[in-house]
Enzyme design. Structure first.
Site, short mmCIF file in Angstrom:
data_model
loop_
_atom_site.label_atom_id
_atom_site.label_comp_id
_atom_site.label_asym_id
_atom_site.label_seq_id
_atom_site.Cartn_x
_atom_site.Cartn_y
_atom_site.Cartn_z
N ASP A 139 -5.99 27.88 -3.95
CA ASP A 139 -6.43 26.84 -3.04
C ASP A 139 -7.96 26.89 -3.05
O ASP A 139 -8.56 27.80 -3.64
CB ASP A 139 -5.87 27.13 -1.64
CG ASP A 139 -6.23 26.07 -0.63
OD1 ASP A 139 -6.42 24.91 -1.03
OD2 ASP A 139 -6.34 26.41 0.56
N ASP A 141 -10.34 25.71 0.04
CA ASP A 141 -10.92 26.05 1.34
C ASP A 141 -10.39 27.40 1.83
O ASP A 141 -9.19 27.64 1.90
CB ASP A 141 -10.58 24.97 2.36
CG ASP A 141 -11.21 23.63 2.00
OD1 ASP A 141 -12.43 23.58 1.83
OD2 ASP A 141 -10.46 22.64 1.88
N ILE A 291 -9.49 15.38 15.49
CA ILE A 291 -9.71 16.42 14.49
C ILE A 291 -9.37 15.90 13.10
O ILE A 291 -10.08 16.15 12.12
CB ILE A 291 -8.86 17.68 14.81
CG1 ILE A 291 -9.35 18.36 16.09
CG2 ILE A 291 -8.86 18.66 13.64
CD1 ILE A 291 -10.67 19.09 15.97
N ASP A 293 -9.56 12.84 12.04
CA ASP A 293 -10.60 11.91 11.59
C ASP A 293 -11.80 12.63 10.98
O ASP A 293 -12.45 12.11 10.07
CB ASP A 293 -11.06 11.04 12.76
CG ASP A 293 -10.06 9.95 13.11
OD1 ASP A 293 -9.15 9.71 12.29
OD2 ASP A 293 -10.18 9.34 14.20
N HIS A 295 -11.73 15.09 9.10
CA HIS A 295 -11.41 15.36 7.71
C HIS A 295 -11.14 14.06 6.94
O HIS A 295 -11.73 13.82 5.88
CB HIS A 295 -10.18 16.27 7.62
CG HIS A 295 -10.38 17.62 8.24
ND1 HIS A 295 -10.87 18.70 7.53
CD2 HIS A 295 -10.17 18.07 9.50
CE1 HIS A 295 -10.95 19.75 8.33
NE2 HIS A 295 -10.51 19.39 9.53
N ILE A 296 -10.25 13.22 7.48
CA ILE A 296 -9.79 12.04 6.75
C ILE A 296 -10.92 11.06 6.48
O ILE A 296 -11.03 10.49 5.39
CB ILE A 296 -8.65 11.34 7.54
CG1 ILE A 296 -7.44 12.27 7.62
CG2 ILE A 296 -8.27 10.02 6.87
CD1 ILE A 296 -6.35 11.76 8.56
N ASP A 426 -4.70 30.33 1.97
CA ASP A 426 -4.92 30.88 3.31
C ASP A 426 -3.89 30.40 4.33
O ASP A 426 -3.74 30.99 5.39
CB ASP A 426 -6.32 30.52 3.82
CG ASP A 426 -6.45 29.03 4.12
OD1 ASP A 426 -6.46 28.24 3.16
OD2 ASP A 426 -6.53 28.65 5.30
#
Length: 590
Positions: A139, A141, A291, A293, A295-296, A426
Site C-alpha cells: 500500500d 499511505d 472527512i 470531502d 480526500h475525495i 496499514d
C-alpha cells in the site's frame, strides 16, 4: 510484542528466582501457631493444601512444602486462642506474605528491565519464511509513505470548516483544535448514542474508556445503557468490520480516522456544552461526509503536494528496503487508493525520480477493499499527464500506471498467486483481510503505534508497575480461598490496589483509552483482528532491514491456559536485547 507477563513467568522458571518468590518459611512460622482456633485446624490444613497446589510457578521442594504447611498442622495452644486473636494473626500473616512477595518481586525488576523489547523487531502471528516470498506488494499511505502529525491537524481543520461552511454548523466550532493524544486507533463509535469507546476481543466494553464528546461516561451509566458491558457482534460489525445493521457501531481502523474521531468528539462536546438538541445519526453522517470531502475533493492531496516537506517524513529507509528487494531479484507492485499525481510526488520525494523503475506493476485509485472483491471494474491505463486510455488491457507492463481494476484480473494477468506473495498495508480490513482469507497471500501489517508503545513498555515505570501487578494478581488468586471476614478484608484491599494499578497502566499509554493492543489483560478487538489477518506485523517497513531475505519468522509459542507456563523460549526471535546480540549475524542486512 513480547508479553511482560510471559517475560516475568520465564524469569521465574529458574529454581533460584522461584525460591525468591516463595513465602519465607520464617515469616510463616512466626504466625502459624495462632492462625485460627482449634475447631478450624482441619479446614486450615485443606486451605493450605489448595493454595500450594494452585501455585502455577511452584516447583517447590517437599521440604519447603512441609515448612509452608506448618501453620495448619501446628497444635500450639490453638484451642486457647480467641476469635479476635485469630483474626488479628491471620491478618498479620497475610500482610507478611504480601510484604515478602513485594520485596522479592522488586528484587527481580532489574533482571526483567534488562530484557527490553527492540522496537525494530518484526513480530509473528503465523510462521513465514522470506525465502519462499518471490513477490512483494505494498500500500502507499502509512506503508511506503509516513506522515507527520501536521497532516492530522490539516484534515481536522479542513473538515471542521466544511461542517461550518457547507453543512451550516455553528461558527463556535472554530474554537476547537485537533487533540493529538485524545484518541487511539481501533475504537468503536456508537452512532445512535454518540459514544466513543474501546472494546476487547470478547466484545466487552472496557469501563473507564467510554466518552461522550470530550468527557468520560460513568461506569454506572454505561452499564445501564448496555444492560451490562457486553456488545453483541451484530451491533458491532461483521467479520470484516462492516456493520450488518446499518448505523449502529463504527470501528475506526484507519490511521486517517484519528482526525474523524477528534471531530466527532469536539462537535458532540460543543452541542452538549451549549444544550443544543441534536440527532446523533445526522452528526455522524455529516462528519463522515466532511472527512470524505477532504480526500475525495483532493483538498488534502493538494495541500501535501504544496508543502511536502512539512507533511511527509523523509523515507530514506523506505528507499533502502525497496532497493534491497530489487537487488535480490524480488518482484514488487503497488496497489493504493490514492491518485497518481499524489503518489508520484511523494515517491519522488521519498525514493527518487526513478522510483517507478523499482516496481513491476503500479495501480492507483484501486478503490480497496472493493478491489479485492468486485470483478466488474477492469483496469485502465493512465498516461503520465493523467489521461485515461480506452484500450483493453492484455498485460500489466512495467513502467505503466493503471487505475482501478480488480484482484481477479490482476491474478489472471500476472499469475502471482498464493503464499509466494507478501503484501504490506496499514488497514487490517481494507488491505489484509481478503488477501489472507480468500486468496492465500501472506500479509504484513504496518502498525506505526508499535514503536511508541514498545518504548513505553521498556520504561522503568512500566516494568515496575506491570511486574508488581502480575505478582499481586497471583497473590489475590491464591489467597482468596480464605473466606473468613478478616482474610477477605485483606484480600479486598489487595483487589483495590490492583484496580488502581490497572488504571495506571492504561494511563501510561493513553489517558483516555490506554493501549492499542490491550484492554487491561485481554487483547483489544483491534489486536484480535490483527492476529487473525496479519502473518507478521511491525512498526515500519524499515524493520525488514534487520533481517536477510532467507529469514524464517516463528511465532512465539505462548502457552494456552491449560498448558504449563514455562517454555524454553517464549520471546520472538530478535525481540529481546540479549538474544538479538547473540544472533546478530543472522538478522543484519545482507
Amino acid at each position: 510484542m513480547a508479553s511482560m507477563s510471559m517475560t516475568f513467568s520465564r524469569l521465574l522458571g529458574s529454581k533460584q528466582n522461584l525460591q525468591k518468590l516463595v513465602i519465607s518459611s520464617n515469616a510463616v512460622d512466626s504466625h502459624c501457631g495462632s492462625w485460627k482456633h482449634c475447631q478450624r485446624t482441619q479446614q486450615s490444613r485443606r486451605c493450605s493444601s489448595r493454595v500450594l497446589q494452585s501455585f502455577p510457578a511452584c516447583n517447590v521442594s517437599n521440604r519447603m512444602k512441609q515448612k509452608l504447611a506448618l501453620h495448619s498442622g501446628s497444635q500450639r495452644s490453638a484451642a486457647m486462642c480467641t476469635s479476635s486473636d485469630g483474626d488479628r494473626d491471620m491478618t498479620n500473616w497475610l500482610w507478611s506474605i504480601y510484604n515478602e512477595t513485594k520485596k522479592q518481586t522488586e528484587d527481580l525488576i532489574p533482571v526483567i528491565s534488562s530484557n527490553f523489547v527492540n522496537p525494530d523487531t518484526i513480530f509473528t502471528n503465523n510462521e513465514i519464511s522470506l525465502q519462499d516470498i518471490e513477490i512483494y506488494g505494498f500500500d502507499y499511505d502509512y506503508t511506503l509513505a509516513f506522515y507527520s502529525s501536521h497532516l492530522h491537524t490539516l484534515i481536522f481543520n479542513i473538515a471542521r470548516d466544511i461542517l461550518i461552511q457547507e453543512h451550516r454548523y455553528p461558527e463556535g466550532l472554530r474554537e476547537y483544535e485537533y487533540i493529538p493524544d485524545f484518541a487511539i486507533r481501533g475504537l468503536h463509535y456508537d452512532v445512535q448514542k454518540a459514544l466513543l469507546m474501546k472494546i476487547d476481543a470478547f466484545h466487552y466494553i472496557q469501563l473507564g474508556t467510554v466518552y461522550r464528546g470530550l468527557h468520560p461516561v460513568t461506569d454506572k451509566e454505561v452499564i445501564a445503557m448496555y444492560e451490562g458491558s457486553h456488545v453483541p457482534l451484530e451491533i458491532m460489525s461483521d467479520f470484516y468490520g462492516k456493520s450488518s445493521h446499518g448505523l449502529t457501531m463504527k470501528q475506526f481502523m484507519d490511521i486517517f480516522s484519528l482526525p474523524e474521531m477528534n471531530l466527532l468528539s469536539c462537535v458532540n462536546d460543543y452541542f452538549m456544552k451549549h444544550n443544543i438538541d441534536y440527532e446523533p445519526v445526522h452528526l455522524y453522517k455529516d462528519v463522515k461526509a466532511a472527512i470524505g470531502d477532504v480526500h475525495i475533493k483532493g483538498i488534502m492531496y493538494r495541500a501535501v503536494e504544496a508543502d511536502i516537506e512539512k507533511y511527509i517524513c523523509y523515507g530514506e529507509q523506505t528507499h533502502a528496503v525497496l532497493k534491497k528487494l530489487s537487488e535480490s531479484g524480488k518482484k514488487m507492485f503497488l496497489i493504493t487508493n490514492s491518485p497518481f499525481d499524489f503518489v508520484d510526488r511523494g515517491m519522488k520525494y521519498i525514493v527518487g525520480k526513478d522510483w517507478r523503475d523499482l516496481f513491476d506493476v503500479v495501480i492507483v485509485q484501486a478503490d480497496k477493499p472493493g478491489f479485492f472483491n468486485d470483478r466488474r471494474k477492469p483496469f485502465r491505463r493512465l498516461t503520465d499527464k493523467g489521461v485515461l486510455l480506452w484500450d483493453r488491457i492484455h498485460h500489466l507492463e512495467k513502467g505503466q500506471i493503471y487505475k482501478q481494476g480488480n484482484l481477479y484480473e490482476f491474478l489472471r494477468l500476472t499469475g502471482w498467486r498464493g503464499s509466494k506473495v507478501l503484501y504490506f498495508g496499514d488497514h487490517i480490513y481494507s488491505d489484509l483481510a481478503d488477501l489472507t482469507l480468500k486468496h492465500g497471500w501472506r500479509t504484513g501489517a504496518i502498525i506505526p503505534e508499535l514503536r511508541k508503545e514498545i518504548k513505553i513498555m521498556n520504561t522503568e515505570e512500566y516494568v515496575h508497575t506491570m511486574t508488581w501487578l502480575q505478582s499481586l494478581t497471583g497473590l489475590v488468586e491464591h489467597m482468596q480461598v480464605h473466606r473468613d471476614p478478616a482474610s477477605q478484608a485483606v484480600v479486598q484491599e489487595w483487589i483495590k490496589e490492583r484496580e488502581e494499578m490497572r488504571s495506571r497502566t492504561k494511563t501510561i499509554f493513553n489517558s483516555q483509552f490506554g493501549s492499542l493492543f490491550r484492554t487491561y489483560h485481554n487483547p483489544t478487538y483491534f489486536s484480535r483482528r490483527l492476529s487473525r489477518f496479519a502473518d507478521i506485523y511491525m512498526a515500519s517497513l524499515s524493520c525488514l532491514l534487520r533481517y536477510d531475505l532467507r529469514h524464517t519468522f516463528f511465532p512465539r509459542r505462548t502457552p494456552l491456559q491449560h498448558e504449563p507456563p514455562f517454555w524454553p523460549e517464549q520471546t520472538s526471535a530478535g525481540a529481546m536485547k540479549i538474544p538479538f546480540r547473540a544472533n546478530v549475524a543472522q538478522v543484519t542486512p545482507e
